[in-house]
Design an enzyme around this catalytic site. Structure first.
Site, PDB file in Angstrom:
ATOM      1  N   SER A  38      -1.464   1.252   3.865  1.00 16.74           N
ATOM      2  CA  SER A  38      -2.170   0.652   4.255  1.00 16.74           C
ATOM      3  C   SER A  38      -1.934   0.251   5.776  1.00 16.74           C
ATOM      4  CB  SER A  38      -3.253  -0.228   2.947  1.00 16.74           C
ATOM      5  OG  SER A  38      -2.634  -1.427   2.971  1.00 16.74           O
ATOM      6  N   LYS A  91      -3.520  -7.687   4.229  1.00 19.90           N
ATOM      7  CA  LYS A  91      -4.336  -7.375   5.010  1.00 19.90           C
ATOM      8  C   LYS A  91      -4.586  -8.588   6.155  1.00 19.90           C
ATOM      9  CE  LYS A  91      -6.169  -3.930   2.807  1.00 19.90           C
ATOM     10  NZ  LYS A  91      -5.406  -3.175   1.827  1.00 19.90           N
TER      11      LYS A  91
END
Length: 184
Positions: A38, A91
């Site tokens: 990701s 993230k």
């Protein structure tokens, strides 16, 4: 009797170093493994070496930023998943409280509420992030990723990328008197 004193001294020193290590890891900094795609290419880029594919970056997570929640767009953070508290995710912060964020898929525009931030992975095709579950509470943040510490050929500082090519994180509603929209 000498063996008993030696064992006792080793146990005391091990216990002391253990307590110091836990304190440092909990309050100041820790090393965290990065799994998944990701955040590729920032972490775990697809690359090969003589021994095969290289994956599995380890990063240094500093926790001084938690004292007053000093974050800016572009920071990479580690946080507890809002869906599963046992899971940690990594993230990039896209927007902070009061900022406006847009999504490409639905063209919705959302204002990030107070005490929350909007996070997204660098690889949108493989990322479960705020586009899936909305803004996350800042209380779930565990720290800011500052450096890649493993593998040796990738050691270095983590690059801060700003949304929409902004060159300065101060381009927010609070400092410019305008609303910023990020489509990513």
């Amino acid at each position: 009797m000498a063996n008993r004193n030696l064992v006792w001294n080793v146990v005391k020193k091990s216990f002391t170093f253990g307590i110091i290590g836990v304190t440092i890891s909990d309050r100041y900094a820790s090393v965290v493994p990065i799994r998944g795609a990701s955040m590729s290419p920032t972490f775990n880029p697809i690359a090969t070496s003589l021994t095969g594919p290289m994956t599995g970056d380890y990063v240094l997570v500093e926790k001084f930023c938690l004292e007053k929640y000093k974050f800016s767009p572009g920071d990479v953070i580690v946080y507890r998943s809002p869906c599963n508290y046992k899971e940690k995710q990594v993230k990039r912060i896209i927007a902070l409280p009061g900022d406006w964020v847009g999504t490409r898929q639905t063209y919705d525009v959302v204002k990030v509420p107070e005490g929350h931030c909007w996070v997204e992975g660098d690889n949108p095709e493989c990322s479960m992030d705020s586009r899936s579950f909305g803004p996350i509470p800042m209380g779930l943040i565990q720290g800011r990723v500052s450096h890649i510490v493993w593998p040796p050929q990738r050691i270095g500082a983590v690059e801060k990328k700003y949304p929409q090519g902004e060159s300065n994180p101060t381009n927010s509603t609070k400092t410019q008197g305008r609303e910023r929209t990020s489509f990513s």
